[in-house]
Design an enzyme around this catalytic site. Structure first.
Site, PDB file in Angstrom:
ATOM      1  N   ARG A  46      15.039  -9.338  10.087  1.00 30.81           N
ATOM      2  CA  ARG A  46      14.237  -8.118  10.207  1.00 30.81           C
ATOM      3  C   ARG A  46      14.855  -7.232  11.288  1.00 30.81           C
ATOM      4  O   ARG A  46      14.935  -6.017  11.158  1.00 30.81           O
ATOM      5  CB  ARG A  46      12.775  -8.432  10.545  1.00 30.81           C
ATOM      6  CG  ARG A  46      11.999  -7.168  10.831  1.00 30.81           C
ATOM      7  CD  ARG A  46      10.463  -7.277  10.889  1.00 30.81           C
ATOM      8  NE  ARG A  46       9.885  -8.556  10.944  1.00 30.81           N
ATOM      9  CZ  ARG A  46       9.601  -9.218  12.086  1.00 30.81           C
ATOM     10  NH1 ARG A  46       9.858  -8.674  13.262  1.00 30.81           N
ATOM     11  NH2 ARG A  46       9.039 -10.400  12.042  1.00 30.81           N
ATOM     12  N   TYR A  98       8.961  18.858   2.154  1.00 31.46           N
ATOM     13  CA  TYR A  98       8.954  17.843   1.097  1.00 31.46           C
ATOM     14  C   TYR A  98       7.526  17.279   0.974  1.00 31.46           C
ATOM     15  O   TYR A  98       6.916  16.924   1.983  1.00 31.46           O
ATOM     16  CB  TYR A  98       9.951  16.733   1.455  1.00 31.46           C
ATOM     17  CG  TYR A  98       9.876  15.524   0.561  1.00 31.46           C
ATOM     18  CD1 TYR A  98      10.344  15.592  -0.750  1.00 31.46           C
ATOM     19  CD2 TYR A  98       9.329  14.331   1.005  1.00 31.46           C
ATOM     20  CE1 TYR A  98      10.268  14.484  -1.584  1.00 31.46           C
ATOM     21  CE2 TYR A  98       9.250  13.226   0.184  1.00 31.46           C
ATOM     22  CZ  TYR A  98       9.718  13.307  -1.110  1.00 31.46           C
ATOM     23  OH  TYR A  98       9.640  12.210  -1.931  1.00 31.46           O
ATOM     24  N   ASP A 170      15.395  16.788   8.838  1.00 30.38           N
ATOM     25  CA  ASP A 170      15.536  16.036   7.591  1.00 30.38           C
ATOM     26  C   ASP A 170      16.747  16.636   6.879  1.00 30.38           C
ATOM     27  O   ASP A 170      16.682  17.744   6.355  1.00 30.38           O
ATOM     28  CB  ASP A 170      14.253  16.187   6.755  1.00 30.38           C
ATOM     29  CG  ASP A 170      14.318  15.411   5.438  1.00 30.38           C
ATOM     30  OD1 ASP A 170      15.434  15.094   4.975  1.00 30.38           O
ATOM     31  OD2 ASP A 170      13.244  15.141   4.865  1.00 30.38           O
ATOM     32  N   LYS A 195      19.102   9.693  -1.883  1.00 32.58           N
ATOM     33  CA  LYS A 195      19.630  10.898  -2.521  1.00 32.58           C
ATOM     34  C   LYS A 195      21.158  10.958  -2.426  1.00 32.58           C
ATOM     35  O   LYS A 195      21.818  10.097  -2.956  1.00 32.58           O
ATOM     36  CB  LYS A 195      18.946  12.124  -1.906  1.00 32.58           C
ATOM     37  CG  LYS A 195      17.432  11.958  -1.698  1.00 32.58           C
ATOM     38  CD  LYS A 195      16.641  11.841  -2.992  1.00 32.58           C
ATOM     39  CE  LYS A 195      15.187  11.404  -2.787  1.00 32.58           C
ATOM     40  NZ  LYS A 195      14.393  12.190  -1.864  1.00 32.58           N
TER      41      LYS A 195
HETATM   42  C1  LIG Z   1      13.182  12.055  -1.136  1.00 31.60           C
HETATM   43  C2  LIG Z   1      12.974  12.746   0.138  1.00 31.60           C
HETATM   44  C3  LIG Z   1      12.305  12.137   1.191  1.00 31.60           C
HETATM   45  C4  LIG Z   1      11.658  10.776   1.069  1.00 31.60           C
HETATM   46  O1  LIG Z   1      12.582   9.762   0.856  1.00 31.60           O
HETATM   47  P1  LIG Z   1      12.298   8.417   0.006  1.00 31.60           P
HETATM   48  O2  LIG Z   1      13.593   7.724   0.063  1.00 31.60           O
HETATM   49  O3  LIG Z   1      11.891   8.844  -1.370  1.00 31.60           O
HETATM   50  O4  LIG Z   1      11.193   7.706   0.704  1.00 31.60           O
HETATM   51  C5  LIG Z   1      12.184  12.844   2.373  1.00 31.60           C
HETATM   52  N1  LIG Z   1      12.697  14.081   2.508  1.00 31.60           N
HETATM   53  C6  LIG Z   1      13.344  14.703   1.512  1.00 31.60           C
HETATM   54  C7  LIG Z   1      13.887  16.067   1.724  1.00 31.60           C
HETATM   55  C8  LIG Z   1      13.512  14.064   0.295  1.00 31.60           C
HETATM   56  O5  LIG Z   1      14.136  14.692  -0.702  1.00 31.60           O
END
Ligand SMILES: *Cc1c(COP(=O)(O)O)cnc(C)c1O
Length: 380
Positions: A46, A98, A170, A195
């Site tokens: 962990r 988001y 982000d 992504k």
């Molecule tokens: C997809 C996404 C998230 C969340 O990520 P997960 O891997 O789906 O938990 C946060 N911010 C943005 C801009 C995203 O596209």
């Protein structure tokens, strides 16, 4: 080292016992100790795993961060960042966030006593006005989702630096290939590695990177204590994905530019939101802040109805109707009912997110096939 070299080599070295060029998938939960607390750097999985460490070093290298911590999902990474705050603290964030981040902030953290102000962060004055004596974090998402607005990271970072507030970005939509927030002065960068970093739509993951030691100590404590860690197989796949990040991004962006021009001239299209188009309200800022204009875009239709948008989205053959973004395959989605379904309609419309808005994540297929697919779907 330049970015394209770092994407492959940053923090990586052949595995010590065999010379394996790629780190093995260390599928273990625990590690043998010679005596209590005498071990080779790992005690329990962990807390740490060598496959995860390899991934963390690679992402830190791409973001020019001293350290990175990986999580089981993007929202788990955001959750860990927010848990470094205390009840009574305040966060300023953007109003076209988001959907999952908005939901986490307002339904989980607000009831625990953290306050949020959501403002149009493309206007630095509004950010400044929203700062309160108890503001501890400014949360930036740029380009924003799904309207592709651009927030000036450097200006906001300068605002926070003199006030003892942390700025977090982000960076999921841009990927470190296009934008490196820490280099622009931000304190923290966060990714949904699901992504562009993973890039193949086959894992869920998140990452937090920073050179602020005190902050990263708190994040490490979160990793150990709340345990939203990624498994070694997912770390391995993400690591593998990142090694082609620059090549995938280059092709996706090239395709996206052609598609944006095509849509921009289309008679059935009302407006295209893409930072690479001259008519984008922050075209110059995007050119300054990002290496290129990205592979995400959204557009609204002259016939501004959900029905028409649904018809277009269900008619494509190459673009797959799906949530998510950043993979090699092109995706099409409807923010109002999908990714942003958890945002109340009034809030959504106030932010300019109309019913017919369609979002594209442009992949690396042949651009002619992508354009033909959209033409067919628009005119069906
Ligand atoms: C997809 C996404 C998230 C969340 O990520 P997960 O891997 O789906 O938990 C946060 N911010 C943005 C801009 C995203 O596209």
């Amino acid at each position: 080292m330049k970015f394209n070299t770092r994407a492959i080599h940053a923090g990586q070295k052949p595995e010590e016992t065999t010379g394996a060029v790629m780190p093995p998938i260390f599928q273990t939960s625990t590690y043998a100790q010679e005596a209590p607390n005498i071990h080779q750097g790992y005690d329990y999985a962990r807390v740490g795993n060598p496959t995860r460490t390899a991934l963390e070093k690679l992402i830190a290298g791409l973001e020019e961060a001293a350290e990175c911590a990986c999580f089981a999902s993007g929202v788990a990474a955001i959750d860990a960042i927010l848990k470094t705050l205390k009840p009574g603290d305040h966060v300023v964030s953007t109003n076209d966030l988001y959907g999952g981040t908005y939901r986490l902030f307002t339904t989980v953290f607000e009831p625990y006593g953290i306050g949020f102000s959501f403002v149009d962060m493309t206007k630095p004055d509004l950010v400044e006005q929203a700062i309160k004596p108890n503001t501890k974090l400014i949360w930036i998402e740029t380009p924003t989702n799904p309207l592709l607005r651009i927030i000036d990271i450097r200006t906001v970072a300068e605002m926070t630096a003199k006030r003892n507030i942390l700025s977090a970005v982000d960076n999921t939509f841009a990927s470190p290939y296009l934008q490196q927030p820490l280099v622009l002065g931000a304190d923290i960068v966060m990714h949904s590695t699901t992504k562009y970093l993973g890039g193949h739509s086959d894992i869920i993951g998140g990452a937090v990177a920073s050179s602020n030691e005190e902050f990263m100590d708190k994040i490490r404590f979160q990793v150990k204590t709340t345990g939203a860690v990624p498994g070694p197989m997912d770390c391995y796949l993400t690591l593998r994905g990142i090694k082609t990040l620059h090549v995938r991004m280059e092709r996706s962006v090239e395709n996206a530019k052609e598609i944006a021009n095509f849509l921009n001239q289309h008679q059935l299209v009302e407006h295209v939101h893409y930072p690479g188009l001259q008519n984008h309200p922050q075209f110059e800022l995007a050119a300054r802040q990002m290496k290129d204009s990205g592979a995400m875009m959204s557009f609204s239709l002259k016939d501004n109805t959900t029905e028409r948008a649904m018809k277009v989205m269900s008619s494509t053959n190459v673009f797959t109707l799906a949530e998510s973004l950043g993979g090699v395959e092109s995706l099409i989605s409807h923010p109002a009912s999908m990714t942003h379904g958890s945002i109340p309609k009034e809030v959504r419309e106030k932010a300019g997110l109309s019913d017919s808005l369609i979002r594209l994540s442009v992949g690396i297929e042949d651009v002619e096939d992508l354009i033909n697919d959209l033409e067919m779907a628009l005119t069906t």
